[in-house]
Each structure stands twice: as C-alpha cells, then as structure tokens.
Design a protein around this motif. Sequence first.
Motif, mmCIF file in Angstrom:
data_model
loop_
_atom_site.group_PDB
_atom_site.id
_atom_site.type_symbol
_atom_site.label_atom_id
_atom_site.label_comp_id
_atom_site.label_asym_id
_atom_site.label_seq_id
_atom_site.Cartn_x
_atom_site.Cartn_y
_atom_site.Cartn_z
ATOM 1 N N ALA A 29 -5.925 -6.180 -10.170
ATOM 2 C CA ALA A 29 -6.105 -4.919 -10.898
ATOM 3 C C ALA A 29 -6.658 -3.839 -9.978
ATOM 4 O O ALA A 29 -6.237 -2.676 -10.032
ATOM 5 N N ALA A 30 -7.600 -4.215 -9.119
ATOM 6 C CA ALA A 30 -8.175 -3.250 -8.186
ATOM 7 C C ALA A 30 -7.122 -2.772 -7.191
ATOM 8 O O ALA A 30 -7.017 -1.572 -6.908
ATOM 9 N N ARG A 32 -3.868 -2.758 -7.520
ATOM 10 C CA ARG A 32 -2.749 -2.056 -8.157
ATOM 11 C C ARG A 32 -3.190 -0.825 -8.947
ATOM 12 O O ARG A 32 -2.367 -0.132 -9.527
ATOM 13 N N ARG A 33 -4.512 -0.619 -9.025
ATOM 14 C CA ARG A 33 -5.074 0.486 -9.794
ATOM 15 C C ARG A 33 -4.650 0.383 -11.256
ATOM 16 O O ARG A 33 -4.214 1.343 -11.884
ATOM 17 N N ARG A 34 -4.813 -0.803 -11.800
ATOM 18 C CA ARG A 34 -4.473 -1.054 -13.199
ATOM 19 C C ARG A 34 -5.715 -1.450 -13.982
ATOM 20 O O ARG A 34 -6.715 -1.885 -13.425
ATOM 21 N N ASP A 84 -15.612 -2.227 -9.015
ATOM 22 C CA ASP A 84 -15.089 -0.957 -9.516
ATOM 23 C C ASP A 84 -14.182 -1.131 -10.734
ATOM 24 O O ASP A 84 -13.842 -0.152 -11.401
ATOM 25 N N VAL A 85 -13.776 -2.360 -11.001
ATOM 26 C CA VAL A 85 -12.932 -2.629 -12.166
ATOM 27 C C VAL A 85 -13.819 -2.832 -13.390
ATOM 28 O O VAL A 85 -14.714 -3.679 -13.378
ATOM 29 N N TRP A 181 3.559 -4.846 -2.937
ATOM 30 C CA TRP A 181 2.168 -4.400 -3.036
ATOM 31 C C TRP A 181 1.219 -5.315 -2.278
ATOM 32 O O TRP A 181 0.143 -4.884 -1.845
ATOM 33 N N HIS A 302 2.621 -1.235 -9.261
ATOM 34 C CA HIS A 302 1.472 -0.353 -9.179
ATOM 35 C C HIS A 302 1.439 0.534 -10.417
ATOM 36 O O HIS A 302 2.456 0.810 -11.041
ATOM 37 N N ALA A 303 0.258 0.993 -10.761
ATOM 38 C CA ALA A 303 0.139 1.967 -11.834
ATOM 39 C C ALA A 303 0.705 3.297 -11.365
ATOM 40 O O ALA A 303 0.680 3.621 -10.190
#
Length: 304
Positions: A29-30, A32-34, A84-85, A181, A302-303
């Motif tokens: 998630a971090a 991929r910015r999801r 950060d998630v 990714w 990715h987001a």
Amino acid sequence: MASSAADLVVGVDGSDAALTAVRWAARAAAARRRGLRLVHATEELPVAYPHTGGNFEELYELVGARGQRLLEAARAAVAEVAPDVKPEVVLRPEQPAEGLLAESETAAMIVLGTPGQSAAARVLLGSASLALAAHAKCPVALIRPHVAEDEPPVDGPVIVGVDGTPASEDAIAVAFDEASWRGAPLVAVHAWHDTFLAGLFEEGRRTMDGDAIEQSAQELLDERLAGWQEQYPDVHVERLVQRGRPAQALLDLADRAQLLVVGSRGRSGLAALALGSTSQAVMSHALCPVVVARGGTRPAGHAE
C-alpha cells in the motif's frame, strides 16, 4: 463505509499468518500509494453454544470485542513496517468468505495469510481461501511466511503461468503490473505435459514430434505476450517453454521468486473446479506469495 477501488483489503483472523499478510499488504500500500483496509469477519455462532445460559447478546459482545482486539493488533503491525499508512479497520458480522467476497467488489486486491510450511510438509488451503481465489472480483494474494524467515521474499522475479486460456490472459495483465511497480523481471512460463501428450499420440497410433510441439508452444507464448511489452517497456521479460507438468514447472521457479501469478477459470460454482488443478497446486504448495487472477479481475497497479 464502503471501500474505494484504491484499497488493498486484508483478512484478519488473529493468526501469525494473517499478520504476515498485513505487513506484506502495508508495504504494498505504501509503495503503490493506495489505501489499506483491515477486515475481520466474525464466525457464525452455533445455536446451542455451551455455557452461554441463553445470553446471546453477551456472547455477541464478546465476539465483537475480540474482533476489535485482533484489528488493533493488525493496525499495530502496519505501524511497524509502514508508519505513513493509516489503515481503516472494519468488523463484519458474517462468515469470512462471504464478507471478503463482498469487499472484493471494490477492492484493488484481497490479501490473505496462509500457514507457513516447509518444503517437506506443504499444507493445503482452507475452503475460504479457495472460495475467494475462485470467485473474488479482484486479484487475491495468498501470503505465507517464507521457509527461511518470517517475511516473504522481496527480491527475485515475478513468475506467471501462461497456457493460452482467458484465465491466463488475466494473469498476464496482473503479472506485468506487479513486475512494473516492483521493478522486477518477469518470467513467463508455458509448460506442456509431454507424458500426457505422448500417451494420446500412442493411443492414436501416431508419433509425437516433440520439437514441433515445443515450437508451437513457443509461438503460443510469444502470441500471448505480444503487446504487453509495449505497455510495460520497463519490464524485462524472459520467455520459458518447458516439458512437464505445468504445476511442477511453476513450483520449481517459485522457490526463487518474489511472486507467482496464476489464473482462475472462474466458470464454475464450485471453487475447486473454477480454479483448476494447476492453480490449486501452486496455491497450496508455492513458497512465495501467490496472486490469483480470474476473469474480469483488475490489476492492483498504482493509485491514480
């Protein structure tokens, strides 16, 4: 609150395997910015549960409190590896397979923990994992601790099985996206069962031309990969044609991979039939994480 298409969804059940899956998903998630969504679905309570005195309201409160504790432990595991998630935690009052199938309608990926295993004693999956892999509307990742360490491997290639079916088309799409990714090379594998084909030719009183079959297999692999390299120019692709059982070929490669991607037929109401024998074998026995893509599933990517 419904999950967005950007969320990775992790099934949380209190096991060490689930926490391994939580950490794997948190890192993903971090990167991929999801968003990340931690979901605990409570088991259905039996009608005549012993020692309840008929006080089901109190029992349901205990079940809910336990679920919240498991979710908080999962949230803490996320903070350890990806501070950060900020995950959303969700308690669903239904069977795990039912709840996570509903989540798959809008999730980017469902992530499940499966038991650790050794090469000498590899274990089979539970019915919930089979049901999700066969019927989820998004890719399903099955994560188990690696043999040599607690966490799954983070290096090595992404492996994808290609057999020319629509199911493998979905797997190819997901595999290219995952390799891109991750910055990992992609190994596309097509294996043809020479023993099985030799038996068919023998029954038909014909001679099997192994070289011709291998050439045809190479052409099939090239055809199925055509166009994907243009979409993902950053991904280095190795094409591999092998004689032998497809499941064994994939499992041999999976021991040095960071991810294995396979397809699910997605045509049958029965989970085992919908998956097929090769997908079931690699799901049950691969030492690296396995992603199952069935017809119509979306790569996590990715987001935007």
